[in-house]
Design an enzyme around this catalytic site. Structure first.
Site, mmCIF file in Angstrom:
data_model
loop_
_atom_site.group_PDB
_atom_site.id
_atom_site.type_symbol
_atom_site.label_atom_id
_atom_site.label_comp_id
_atom_site.label_asym_id
_atom_site.label_seq_id
_atom_site.Cartn_x
_atom_site.Cartn_y
_atom_site.Cartn_z
ATOM 1 N N HIS A 120 24.270 53.589 63.853
ATOM 2 C CA HIS A 120 24.450 54.436 65.037
ATOM 3 C C HIS A 120 25.490 55.533 64.834
ATOM 4 C CE1 HIS A 120 22.626 51.110 67.838
ATOM 5 N NE2 HIS A 120 21.716 51.768 67.158
ATOM 6 N N GLU A 217 27.387 33.518 72.701
ATOM 7 C CA GLU A 217 26.335 32.961 73.557
ATOM 8 C C GLU A 217 24.963 33.164 72.928
ATOM 9 O OE1 GLU A 217 27.400 35.390 76.919
ATOM 10 O OE2 GLU A 217 25.892 36.886 76.386
HETATM 11 P P1 NAD Z 1 25.776 44.188 71.812
HETATM 12 O O1 NAD Z 1 24.385 44.260 72.260
HETATM 13 O O2 NAD Z 1 26.063 44.265 70.386
HETATM 14 O O3 NAD Z 1 26.471 42.908 72.608
HETATM 15 C C1 NAD Z 1 27.675 42.331 72.250
HETATM 16 C C2 NAD Z 1 27.386 40.906 71.799
HETATM 17 O O4 NAD Z 1 28.535 40.380 71.164
HETATM 18 C C3 NAD Z 1 27.027 39.951 72.940
HETATM 19 O O5 NAD Z 1 25.894 39.220 72.564
HETATM 20 C C4 NAD Z 1 28.268 39.038 73.047
HETATM 21 O O6 NAD Z 1 27.932 37.732 73.415
HETATM 22 C C5 NAD Z 1 28.779 39.064 71.636
HETATM 23 N N1 NAD Z 1 30.235 38.855 71.472
HETATM 24 C C6 NAD Z 1 31.249 39.328 72.249
HETATM 25 N N2 NAD Z 1 32.437 38.979 71.732
HETATM 26 C C7 NAD Z 1 32.171 38.277 70.592
HETATM 27 C C8 NAD Z 1 32.990 37.652 69.603
HETATM 28 N N3 NAD Z 1 34.331 37.693 69.661
HETATM 29 N N4 NAD Z 1 32.377 37.017 68.572
HETATM 30 C C9 NAD Z 1 31.021 36.968 68.495
HETATM 31 N N5 NAD Z 1 30.210 37.538 69.403
HETATM 32 C C10 NAD Z 1 30.775 38.191 70.435
HETATM 33 O O7 NAD Z 1 26.641 45.303 72.214
HETATM 34 P P2 NAD Z 1 26.730 46.162 73.477
HETATM 35 O O8 NAD Z 1 28.120 46.003 73.865
HETATM 36 O O9 NAD Z 1 25.619 45.845 74.422
HETATM 37 O O10 NAD Z 1 26.484 47.562 72.800
HETATM 38 C C11 NAD Z 1 25.245 48.129 72.462
HETATM 39 C C12 NAD Z 1 25.444 49.368 71.581
HETATM 40 O O11 NAD Z 1 26.694 50.086 71.806
HETATM 41 C C13 NAD Z 1 25.525 48.957 70.130
HETATM 42 O O12 NAD Z 1 25.081 50.005 69.346
HETATM 43 C C14 NAD Z 1 27.007 48.759 69.969
HETATM 44 O O13 NAD Z 1 27.419 48.582 68.671
HETATM 45 C C15 NAD Z 1 27.529 50.032 70.651
HETATM 46 N N6 NAD Z 1 28.970 49.832 70.936
HETATM 47 C C16 NAD Z 1 29.815 49.924 69.859
HETATM 48 C C17 NAD Z 1 31.167 49.627 69.990
HETATM 49 C C18 NAD Z 1 32.033 49.745 68.750
HETATM 50 O O14 NAD Z 1 31.830 50.625 67.898
HETATM 51 N N7 NAD Z 1 33.006 48.863 68.581
HETATM 52 C C19 NAD Z 1 31.663 49.214 71.238
HETATM 53 C C20 NAD Z 1 30.776 49.144 72.348
HETATM 54 C C21 NAD Z 1 29.428 49.447 72.165
#
Ligand code: NAD
Ligand code: ZN
Length: 251
Positions: A120, A217
């Site tokens: 992304h 989860e």
């Molecule tokens: P996602 O669909 O990747 O959901 C987050 C997942 O991580 C959930 O299933 C949750 O249960 C799990 N999770 C949360 N904390 C965790 C932990 N400590 N260990 C293991 N699992 C854990 O992400 P989203 O937030 O729905 O985002 C969708 C899109 O937006 C993706 O492309 C995502 O990467 C992007 N995004 C990127 C960042 C970043 O660069 N850090 C932050 C927010 C969103």
């Protein structure tokens, strides 16, 4: 509690010929970057459908920069956590081919991972939608100004994939090639619902790979695409997996 599945995964990695990882926002939550679900996070104030859609950016880039500025601040303050570090260690040990990440925070590279496929895009660069200029984010004062293109004056956009934009072609090709060749896929911290990243695990599985999830989860993959789920925080589980793998190598 998850000791058995952690040991099972270490064994699967030990016997695998090619392991890859697919990561999502969840792996960076322990670094202080909220995912879309985190209560009270950024995303409860900015609707992603509006703020992360390319049409919203084109309509009113100055408005979207109010959110982008906050994201950049959060990302710049973040450091890799033990989950990122464990993946870089696995690569260093010769047990991980690549990390395909949906994250735009650069934390895998900061942790030392060499082969990172940014599905992304990245926040480290800004791009011009009008003339294709691309420059490093840190060269602009994004906190106080809306960055504009030095060539044509248009408002710059972080080089991340907004909803409504295509996945970068090279990342797409590389990721799916890795998925077809792998015999083990670790799906970490992603609910795997955003297409086309969501089809990486099923593509790998169709080509014979085992799929293992690490997540707090269950996800839509659980019990359908994945062979098993290790329930817990990536920053706690992954270092344990590496430790058990080291036991296997040593013993
Ligand atoms: P996602 O669909 O990747 O959901 C987050 C997942 O991580 C959930 O299933 C949750 O249960 C799990 N999770 C949360 N904390 C965790 C932990 N400590 N260990 C293991 N699992 C854990 O992400 P989203 O937030 O729905 O985002 C969708 C899109 O937006 C993706 O492309 C995502 O990467 C992007 N995004 C990127 C960042 C970043 O660069 N850090 C932050 C927010 C969103
Ligand atoms: Zn330009």
């Amino acid at each position: 509690m998850e000791e058995d599945t952690i040991r099972r995964l270490a064994g699967d990695i030990f016997h695998s010929k090619k392991t890859i990882a697919l990561t999502g926002a969840g792996i960076s939550v322990e670094s202080g970057i909220p995912d879309f679900r985190s209560a009270g996070g950024l995303w409860s104030r900015y609707d992603p459908e509006e703020y992360a859609h390319i049409d919203g950016f084109k309509r009113d880039p100055e408005k979207i920069w109010n959110m982008l500025r906050e994201i950049i601040t959060v990302i710049e303050a973040a450091a890799p956590n033990p989950g990122h570090k464990a993946l870089s260690q696995l690569e260093e040990m010769g047990y991980l081919s690549s990390v395909i990440t949906q994250n735009v925070d650069g934390l895998h590279q900061a942790a030392g991972s060499k082969r990172v496929i940014e599905f992304h895009g990245t926040n480290r660069y800004l791009v011009c939608l009008r003339c294709n200029y691309r420059g490093e984010t840190e060269a602009f004062d994004t906190q106080n100004e809306v960055p504009v293109c030095p060539n044509c004056g248009a408002v710059l956009k972080p080089d991340v994939v907004f909803f409504g934009e295509p996945i970068p072609l090279d990342a797409m090709q590389e990721a799916f090639e890795e998925a077809r060749q792998a015999d083990l896929v670790l799906v970490i911290g992603t609910s795997a619902v955003v297409f086309p990243a969501s089809s990486i695990p099923s593509t790998a599985r169709d080509h014979g790979a085992k799929v293992v999830e690490i997540n707090l989860e269950e996800t839509p993959l659980t019990g359908a695409i994945s062979d098993y789920l290790i329930k817990g925080a990536a920053g706690e589980i992954l270092p344990e997996v590496v430790a058990r793998l080291q036991d296997l190598i040593g013993g």
